[in-house]
Design a protein around this motif. Structure first.
Motif, PDB file in Angstrom:
ATOM      1  N   ARG A  85       0.997  -1.073  -0.093  1.00  0.00           N
ATOM      2  CA  ARG A  85       0.162  -0.039   0.008  1.00  0.00           C
ATOM      3  C   ARG A  85       0.856   1.297  -0.195  1.00  0.00           C
ATOM      4  NH1 ARG A  85      -2.928  -1.333   3.793  1.00  0.00           N
ATOM      5  NH2 ARG A  85      -4.567  -2.487   2.834  1.00  0.00           N
ATOM      6  N   LYS A  86       1.956   1.158   0.924  1.00  0.00           N
ATOM      7  CA  LYS A  86       2.779   2.255   0.901  1.00  0.00           C
ATOM      8  C   LYS A  86       3.483   2.448  -0.554  1.00  0.00           C
ATOM      9  CE  LYS A  86       6.985   3.976   3.322  1.00  0.00           C
ATOM     10  NZ  LYS A  86       8.216   3.763   4.132  1.00  0.00           N
ATOM     11  N   LYS A  87       4.082   1.453  -1.020  1.00  0.00           N
ATOM     12  CA  LYS A  87       4.501   1.581  -2.347  1.00  0.00           C
ATOM     13  C   LYS A  87       3.716   2.177  -3.335  1.00  0.00           C
ATOM     14  CE  LYS A  87       8.203  -1.688  -2.037  1.00  0.00           C
ATOM     15  NZ  LYS A  87       9.035  -2.837  -2.515  1.00  0.00           N
ATOM     16  N   LEU A  88       2.575   1.683  -3.324  1.00  0.00           N
ATOM     17  CA  LEU A  88       1.225   2.114  -4.418  1.00  0.00           C
ATOM     18  C   LEU A  88       0.909   3.750  -4.288  1.00  0.00           C
ATOM     19  CD1 LEU A  88      -0.676   1.590  -6.629  1.00  0.00           C
ATOM     20  CD2 LEU A  88      -2.276   1.218  -4.571  1.00  0.00           C
ATOM     21  N   ASN A  89       0.912   4.076  -2.715  1.00  0.00           N
ATOM     22  CA  ASN A  89       0.731   5.528  -2.625  1.00  0.00           C
ATOM     23  C   ASN A  89       2.106   6.329  -3.157  1.00  0.00           C
ATOM     24  OD1 ASN A  89      -1.738   5.595  -1.534  1.00  0.00           O
ATOM     25  ND2 ASN A  89      -0.835   5.001   0.626  1.00  0.00           N
ATOM     26  N   GLU A  90       3.403   5.812  -2.818  1.00  0.00           N
ATOM     27  CA  GLU A  90       4.649   6.590  -3.286  1.00  0.00           C
ATOM     28  C   GLU A  90       4.226   6.655  -4.888  1.00  0.00           C
ATOM     29  OE1 GLU A  90       7.813   4.518  -1.845  1.00  0.00           O
ATOM     30  OE2 GLU A  90       7.604   5.338   0.256  1.00  0.00           O
ATOM     31  N   GLY A  91       3.991   5.730  -5.520  1.00  0.00           N
ATOM     32  CA  GLY A  91       4.137   5.458  -7.013  1.00  0.00           C
ATOM     33  C   GLY A  91       2.865   6.413  -7.503  1.00  0.00           C
ATOM     34  N   MET A  92       1.835   6.514  -6.900  1.00  0.00           N
ATOM     35  CA  MET A  92       0.836   7.477  -7.467  1.00  0.00           C
ATOM     36  C   MET A  92       1.085   9.082  -7.050  1.00  0.00           C
ATOM     37  SD  MET A  92      -2.458   5.419  -5.600  1.00  0.00           S
ATOM     38  CE  MET A  92      -3.464   7.086  -5.635  1.00  0.00           C
ATOM     39  N   ILE A  93       1.795   9.409  -6.204  1.00  0.00           N
ATOM     40  CA  ILE A  93       2.349  10.711  -5.645  1.00  0.00           C
ATOM     41  C   ILE A  93       3.295  10.960  -7.052  1.00  0.00           C
ATOM     42  CG2 ILE A  93       3.970  11.831  -4.531  1.00  0.00           C
ATOM     43  CD1 ILE A  93       2.328  10.695  -1.908  1.00  0.00           C
ATOM     44  N   GLU A  94       4.385  10.145  -7.287  1.00  0.00           N
ATOM     45  CA  GLU A  94       5.199  10.319  -8.223  1.00  0.00           C
ATOM     46  C   GLU A  94       4.643  10.577  -9.579  1.00  0.00           C
ATOM     47  OE1 GLU A  94       8.794   7.747  -8.481  1.00  0.00           O
ATOM     48  OE2 GLU A  94       9.148   8.058  -6.467  1.00  0.00           O
ATOM     49  N   GLN A  95       3.663   9.880  -9.977  1.00  0.00           N
ATOM     50  CA  GLN A  95       2.881   9.902 -11.126  1.00  0.00           C
ATOM     51  C   GLN A  95       1.874  11.206 -11.253  1.00  0.00           C
ATOM     52  OE1 GLN A  95       3.604   8.230 -13.804  1.00  0.00           O
ATOM     53  NE2 GLN A  95       5.262   7.057 -12.642  1.00  0.00           N
ATOM     54  N   LYS A  96       1.895  12.007 -10.052  1.00  0.00           N
ATOM     55  CA  LYS A  96       0.814  12.811 -10.057  1.00  0.00           C
ATOM     56  C   LYS A  96       1.167  14.202 -10.989  1.00  0.00           C
ATOM     57  CE  LYS A  96      -1.556  16.144  -6.849  1.00  0.00           C
ATOM     58  NZ  LYS A  96      -1.431  16.462  -5.485  1.00  0.00           N
ATOM     59  N   ILE A  97       0.408  14.656 -11.661  1.00  0.00           N
ATOM     60  CA  ILE A  97       0.805  15.696 -12.642  1.00  0.00           C
ATOM     61  C   ILE A  97       0.711  16.879 -11.801  1.00  0.00           C
ATOM     62  CG2 ILE A  97       0.517  17.102 -14.673  1.00  0.00           C
ATOM     63  CD1 ILE A  97      -0.680  14.417 -15.887  1.00  0.00           C
ATOM     64  N   VAL A  98       1.949  17.676 -11.722  1.00  0.00           N
ATOM     65  CA  VAL A  98       1.881  19.083 -11.144  1.00  0.00           C
ATOM     66  C   VAL A  98       2.431  20.204 -12.088  1.00  0.00           C
ATOM     67  CG1 VAL A  98       2.953  20.357  -8.898  1.00  0.00           C
ATOM     68  CG2 VAL A  98       2.406  17.749  -8.765  1.00  0.00           C
ATOM     69  N   LYS A  99       1.742  21.343 -12.275  1.00  0.00           N
ATOM     70  CA  LYS A  99       1.930  22.116 -12.810  1.00  0.00           C
ATOM     71  C   LYS A  99       2.694  23.478 -12.113  1.00  0.00           C
ATOM     72  CE  LYS A  99       1.356  24.727 -16.867  1.00  0.00           C
ATOM     73  NZ  LYS A  99       2.753  24.845 -17.690  1.00  0.00           N
ATOM     74  N   LEU A 100       3.785  23.733 -12.153  1.00  0.00           N
ATOM     75  CA  LEU A 100       4.551  24.775 -11.415  1.00  0.00           C
ATOM     76  C   LEU A 100       5.324  25.854 -12.339  1.00  0.00           C
ATOM     77  CD1 LEU A 100       6.528  22.558  -8.537  1.00  0.00           C
ATOM     78  CD2 LEU A 100       4.580  24.074  -8.412  1.00  0.00           C
ATOM     79  N   SER A 101       5.041  27.031 -11.967  1.00  0.00           N
ATOM     80  CA  SER A 101       5.640  28.040 -13.025  1.00  0.00           C
ATOM     81  C   SER A 101       7.196  28.059 -12.539  1.00  0.00           C
ATOM     82  CB  SER A 101       5.210  29.394 -12.387  1.00  0.00           C
ATOM     83  OG  SER A 101       5.594  29.966 -11.176  1.00  0.00           O
ATOM     84  N   ASP A 102       8.046  28.752 -13.568  1.00  0.00           N
ATOM     85  CA  ASP A 102       9.304  28.739 -13.310  1.00  0.00           C
ATOM     86  C   ASP A 102       9.907  29.468 -12.177  1.00  0.00           C
ATOM     87  OD1 ASP A 102      10.235  27.365 -15.610  1.00  0.00           O
ATOM     88  OD2 ASP A 102      10.641  29.078 -16.810  1.00  0.00           O
ATOM     89  N   SER A 103       9.125  30.530 -11.696  1.00  0.00           N
ATOM     90  CA  SER A 103       9.419  31.339 -10.565  1.00  0.00           C
ATOM     91  C   SER A 103       9.242  30.321  -9.270  1.00  0.00           C
ATOM     92  CB  SER A 103       8.595  32.490 -10.581  1.00  0.00           C
ATOM     93  OG  SER A 103       7.383  32.135 -10.245  1.00  0.00           O
ATOM     94  N   GLU A 104       8.301  29.513  -9.209  1.00  0.00           N
ATOM     95  CA  GLU A 104       7.911  28.774  -8.171  1.00  0.00           C
ATOM     96  C   GLU A 104       9.184  27.606  -8.058  1.00  0.00           C
ATOM     97  OE1 GLU A 104       2.916  28.274  -7.634  1.00  0.00           O
ATOM     98  OE2 GLU A 104       4.083  27.426  -9.470  1.00  0.00           O
TER      99      GLU A 104
END
Length: 167
Positions: free
Chosen positions: A25-44
């Protein structure tokens, strides 16, 4: 096995009525976090890199810049740390430019930390790393400072983004 394959296999196991152990379950959650799409600006990204560089530098300061401790800190934060001194033969062009800028800036008394985007992929302006720099200075009797070198902390853009995502 790649992450999407692991995720598929895990979901398949769940669909077949199997249950997951705490570790799975822990590995699955870690994999989901790494696969999550995050949009950050260059300044962020730059701000997060600057903050992360300062945290790493503070850890180095706490350990009084001992080389064994610096190696441990580099492994802990997944970074590369180098001290470059003026005239180093193995310094990269960007490192030489930064040390020259710090030497000139020391004459005015301003030697702040810095962050630079580095690395170009296939001729396009796609940066995959950031370079946090902080000068190693020695106070002079007249109140000015002498730049003895610069601490370079190479941060992977992916790690910076993941660190922002995990907050």
């Amino acid at each position: 096995m790649n992450k999407p394959g692991f995720l598929f296999l895990t979901l398949l196991t769940l669909g077949c009525g199997g249950s997951l152990s705490d570790e799975q379950r822990k590995k699955l959650n870690e994999g989901m976090i790494e696969q999550k799409i995050v949009k950050l600006s260059d300044s962020e990204i730059v701000s997060a890199s600057l903050e992360r560089g300062r945290i790493i530098y503070e850890a180095m300061t706490d350990e009084k810049f001992r080389s064994s401790a610096i190696d441990s800190i580099a492994r802990q934060y997944h970074v590369t740390i180098k001290l470059i001194t003026p005239g180093d033969d193995d310094a990269l062009e960007v490192e030489n430019q930064l040390i020259e800028a710090y030497v000139v800036a020391a004459e005015t008394g301003s030697v702040p930390d810095n962050i630079q985007k580095i690395g170009v992929a296939e001729g396009r302006q796609e940066y995959d790393s950031l370079l946090y720099t902080r000068p190693k200075v020695k106070p002079l009797p007249d109140g000015a400072v002498k730049v003895e070198g610069i601490w370079n902390i190479y941060l992977a853009k992916k790690d910076v983004i993941l660190s922002v995502n995990s907050k």
